[in-house]
Design an enzyme around this catalytic site. Structure first.
Site, PDB file in Angstrom:
ATOM      1  N   ASN A 210       0.852  -1.196   0.000  1.00  0.00           N
ATOM      2  CA  ASN A 210       0.000   0.000   0.000  1.00  0.00           C
ATOM      3  C   ASN A 210       0.890   1.249   0.000  1.00  0.00           C
ATOM      4  O   ASN A 210       2.104   1.144  -0.038  1.00  0.00           O
ATOM      5  CB  ASN A 210      -0.944  -0.019   1.206  1.00  0.00           C
ATOM      6  CG  ASN A 210      -0.159  -0.056   2.495  1.00  0.00           C
ATOM      7  OD1 ASN A 210       0.502   0.895   2.874  1.00  0.00           O
ATOM      8  ND2 ASN A 210      -0.200  -1.200   3.182  1.00  0.00           N
ATOM      9  N   ASP A 310      -3.371 -10.236  13.186  1.00  0.00           N
ATOM     10  CA  ASP A 310      -3.595  -8.837  13.575  1.00  0.00           C
ATOM     11  C   ASP A 310      -2.568  -8.489  14.658  1.00  0.00           C
ATOM     12  O   ASP A 310      -2.661  -8.958  15.793  1.00  0.00           O
ATOM     13  CB  ASP A 310      -5.035  -8.655  14.078  1.00  0.00           C
ATOM     14  CG  ASP A 310      -5.365  -7.174  14.199  1.00  0.00           C
ATOM     15  OD1 ASP A 310      -4.546  -6.424  14.785  1.00  0.00           O
ATOM     16  OD2 ASP A 310      -6.415  -6.762  13.677  1.00  0.00           O
ATOM     17  N   LYS A 342     -12.957  -0.475  16.163  1.00  0.00           N
ATOM     18  CA  LYS A 342     -11.621  -1.089  16.285  1.00  0.00           C
ATOM     19  C   LYS A 342     -11.048  -0.902  17.694  1.00  0.00           C
ATOM     20  O   LYS A 342     -10.379  -1.777  18.226  1.00  0.00           O
ATOM     21  CB  LYS A 342     -10.656  -0.492  15.249  1.00  0.00           C
ATOM     22  CG  LYS A 342     -10.880  -1.058  13.862  1.00  0.00           C
ATOM     23  CD  LYS A 342      -9.990  -0.428  12.804  1.00  0.00           C
ATOM     24  CE  LYS A 342     -10.373  -0.984  11.433  1.00  0.00           C
ATOM     25  NZ  LYS A 342      -9.766  -0.311  10.311  1.00  0.00           N
TER      26      LYS A 342
HETATM   27  O1  PMT Z   1       2.861   6.232   6.562  1.00  0.00           O
HETATM   28  P1  PMT Z   1       2.229   7.527   6.087  1.00  0.00           P
HETATM   29  O2  PMT Z   1       2.364   7.710   4.603  1.00  0.00           O
HETATM   30  O3  PMT Z   1       2.709   8.707   6.869  1.00  0.00           O
HETATM   31  O4  PMT Z   1       0.657   7.414   6.330  1.00  0.00           O
HETATM   32  C1  PMT Z   1       0.181   7.308   7.627  1.00  0.00           C
HETATM   33  C2  PMT Z   1      -0.964   6.287   7.735  1.00  0.00           C
HETATM   34  C3  PMT Z   1      -2.158   6.798   6.941  1.00  0.00           C
HETATM   35  C4  PMT Z   1      -0.523   4.931   7.207  1.00  0.00           C
HETATM   36  C5  PMT Z   1      -1.278   6.174   9.267  1.00  0.00           C
HETATM   37  O5  PMT Z   1      -1.649   7.421   9.766  1.00  0.00           O
HETATM   38  C6  PMT Z   1      -2.408   5.170   9.532  1.00  0.00           C
HETATM   39  O6  PMT Z   1      -3.569   5.505   9.482  1.00  0.00           O
HETATM   40  N1  PMT Z   1      -2.007   3.912   9.842  1.00  0.00           N
HETATM   41  C7  PMT Z   1      -2.919   2.779   9.978  1.00  0.00           C
HETATM   42  C8  PMT Z   1      -3.164   2.174   8.648  1.00  0.00           C
HETATM   43  C9  PMT Z   1      -4.044   0.934   8.708  1.00  0.00           C
HETATM   44  O7  PMT Z   1      -3.626  -0.075   8.210  1.00  0.00           O
HETATM   45  O8  PMT Z   1      -5.157   1.064   9.317  1.00  0.00           O
HETATM   46  P2  PMT Z   1      -6.255  -0.127   9.527  1.00  0.00           P
HETATM   47  O9  PMT Z   1      -7.514   0.586   9.845  1.00  0.00           O
HETATM   48  O10 PMT Z   1      -6.261  -1.031   8.317  1.00  0.00           O
HETATM   49  O11 PMT Z   1      -5.726  -0.953  10.751  1.00  0.00           O
HETATM   50  C10 PMT Z   1      -6.134  -0.660  12.086  1.00  0.00           C
HETATM   51  C11 PMT Z   1      -5.006  -0.876  13.049  1.00  0.00           C
HETATM   52  O12 PMT Z   1      -4.637  -2.249  13.091  1.00  0.00           O
HETATM   53  C12 PMT Z   1      -3.746  -0.127  12.702  1.00  0.00           C
HETATM   54  O13 PMT Z   1      -3.170   0.330  13.904  1.00  0.00           O
HETATM   55  C13 PMT Z   1      -2.866  -1.172  12.044  1.00  0.00           C
HETATM   56  O14 PMT Z   1      -1.478  -0.904  12.232  1.00  0.00           O
HETATM   57  C14 PMT Z   1      -3.283  -2.418  12.784  1.00  0.00           C
HETATM   58  N2  PMT Z   1      -3.195  -3.670  12.025  1.00  0.00           N
HETATM   59  C15 PMT Z   1      -3.917  -3.871  10.901  1.00  0.00           C
HETATM   60  C16 PMT Z   1      -3.857  -5.088  10.257  1.00  0.00           C
HETATM   61  C17 PMT Z   1      -3.040  -6.105  10.793  1.00  0.00           C
HETATM   62  N3  PMT Z   1      -2.950  -7.288  10.209  1.00  0.00           N
HETATM   63  N4  PMT Z   1      -2.346  -5.884  11.911  1.00  0.00           N
HETATM   64  C18 PMT Z   1      -2.400  -4.689  12.539  1.00  0.00           C
HETATM   65  O15 PMT Z   1      -1.740  -4.485  13.566  1.00  0.00           O
END
Ligand code: PMT
Length: 406
Positions: A210, A310, A342
């Site tokens: 991504n 996760d 979440k």
């Molecule tokens: O890196 P930049 O270009 O500066 O951009 C910043 C960002 C937009 C990436 C950052 O601010 C952000 O929003 N990060 C989270 C991105 C994400 O994957 O969000 P999510 O809603 O899909 O996941 C929710 C949470 O679970 C996140 O904390 C993620 O790190 C975590 N996760 C998700 C999937 C997974 N398999 N394991 C996880 O730990």
């Protein structure tokens, strides 16, 4: 934010059209009762006049290394010692290159070499010049030596080009200056931050990923480190220099990130999951480069994906030595609702809801966040409006500290 009253700030101006914006920066600094002394390079004088800068700063403007009258008042070494901070705004490609190699062939470069004060650069140049490998290398080297950078921003340039190279706005540079004086209020704290994108291999040369650049996670790491915390970043695909004082663990896939996170989390006080982790990975990784079958009649191909672990939920479920856990939620719709879901479902202590619709958030210099945290059954919230990721990082840390100390 830090009070700048009586702080001694040298503003170095190099040759660039953005120099006109530095006048507003000096006005902001004077308004907060900072002591400002301006140093101009010869090229800068083509863009702003010493008289204007003298009127705004209230001090003599230094222009030449070999100026007997300036040496009588405040010589360049005295000026270097006087400074609590040296800010170069705009910092041209030429000046950045000279700073990197330690040139001392004008007053400003000599002063930078002679000072023990921190240096903050606000680069400004044509987008092509900014993207040149040598400019990027110069900036990366300076950053590893502790020089901080703010911007540049993307947009329309004075030369007509569109791209990254515009100097940050005076208000953004002002905030970065304030951050240079932050108190080390995180001493004794240890923090792990995941940042950037994971890459899930399809074959030896292809992957699913991504647009996360790691800027938000690295900004948090830089801010925490500046405030005295011991910081470890677990970095996916991140093409950024490691902030000073931060330990970096490079990983590739979500599974690698989970392993590193499980190893690090029990030994740290706070775990922040800022990485954009792939939710799924290819069920099979081909050992050789996948080939198109020339005899294949169909124009489509089906990939089977399996769910990745996760990471943040795994850390939040730890029974022993569980750190304070902060997640991010990147959403393009119903941002607050999905984020709150979440927060509860993954058993997090706090979540940073990130609206990433219409190109926002990912790989941007600025970001806006809505924070949510639990207090018993109640979910509290706080909005942090659009700001540079460094500035936002500081505000997120303030909010984390308030909850962490409870
Ligand atoms: O890196 P930049 O270009 O500066 O951009 C910043 C960002 C937009 C990436 C950052 O601010 C952000 O929003 N990060 C989270 C991105 C994400 O994957 O969000 P999510 O809603 O899909 O996941 C929710 C949470 O679970 C996140 O904390 C993620 O790190 C975590 N996760 C998700 C999937 C997974 N398999 N394991 C996880 O730990």
């Amino acid at each position: 934010m830090e009070n700048l009253q009586n702080k001694n700030i040298v503003i170095g101006i190099t040759g660039g059209i953005a120099a006109y914006k530095t006048i507003e920066l000096i006005r902001l600094l004077k308004k907060s009762q900072a002591n400002v002394r301006v140093v101009l390079t010869p090229a800068a004088k083509a863009f702003v006049t010493p008289l204007t800068l003298q009127a705004i700063s209230g001090n003599h403007v230094a222009e030449s290394l070999l100026d007997p009258s300036a040496e009588l008042a405040m010589g360049h070494i005295e000026l270097a010692k006087w400074a609590d901070l040296v800010v170069i705004a705009p910092a041209s490609a030429d000046f950045i290159a000279r700073l990197r190699v330690g040139m001392a062939n004008d007053l400003l470069s000599t002063l930078c070499l002679a000072t023990s004060a921190p240096i903050l650069l606000a680069p400004a140049m044509n987008q092509q010049m900014y993207h040149q490998a040598i400019t990027q290398e110069n900036l990366a080297t300076l950053q590893t030596r502790g020089v901080r950078c703010i911007g540049p921003n993307a947009g329309e340039q004075a030369c007509g080009d569109v791209g990254k190279g515009r100097m940050s706005e005076p208000a953004e540079i002002y905030q970065a200056i304030q951050q240079s004086f932050v108190e080390p209020d995180c001493q004794g704290l240890s923090v792990v931050i995941t940042a950037g994108a994971t890459r899930e291999a399809l074959d030896p040369v292809r992957f699913l990923s991504n647009h996360s650049s790691g800027k938000m996670g690295f900004a948090l790491a830089e801010d925490f480190a500046k405030r005295g915390a011991k910081v470890t970043v677990i970095a996916g695909s991140v093409n950024l220099p490691t902030p000073q004082g931060v330990e970096r663990i490079n990983i590739v896939s979500a599974e690698d990130m989970l392993e590193a996170a499980k190893k690090m989390a029990p030994h740290h006080d706070i775990f922040i999951a800022c990485a954009a982790v792939a939710d799924f990975r290819p069920a099979e990784v081909c050992k050789q480069k996948m080939k198109k079958d020339p005899k294949m009649a169909t124009e489509t191909m089906t990939l089977t994906l399996i769910k990745n672990p996760d990471i943040v939920a795994t850390i939040a479920a730890m029974q022993e030595n569980r750190p304070f856990v902060v997640g991010f939620a990147a959403e393009t719709q119903d941002v607050a609702d999905y984020a709150k879901d979440k927060l509860v479902r993954k058993n997090l202590d706090m979540i940073c809801a990130n609206d990433v619709s219409n190109g926002k958030g990912f790989n941007q210099e600025q970001n806006a966040i809505q924070l949510f945290w639990k207090a018993g059954e109640t979910i509290h919230e706080k909005s942090l409006p659009l700001a540079s990721k460094l500035q936002l990082g500081n505000e997120i840390i303030d909010a984390i500290l308030t909850q962490f100390k409870k």
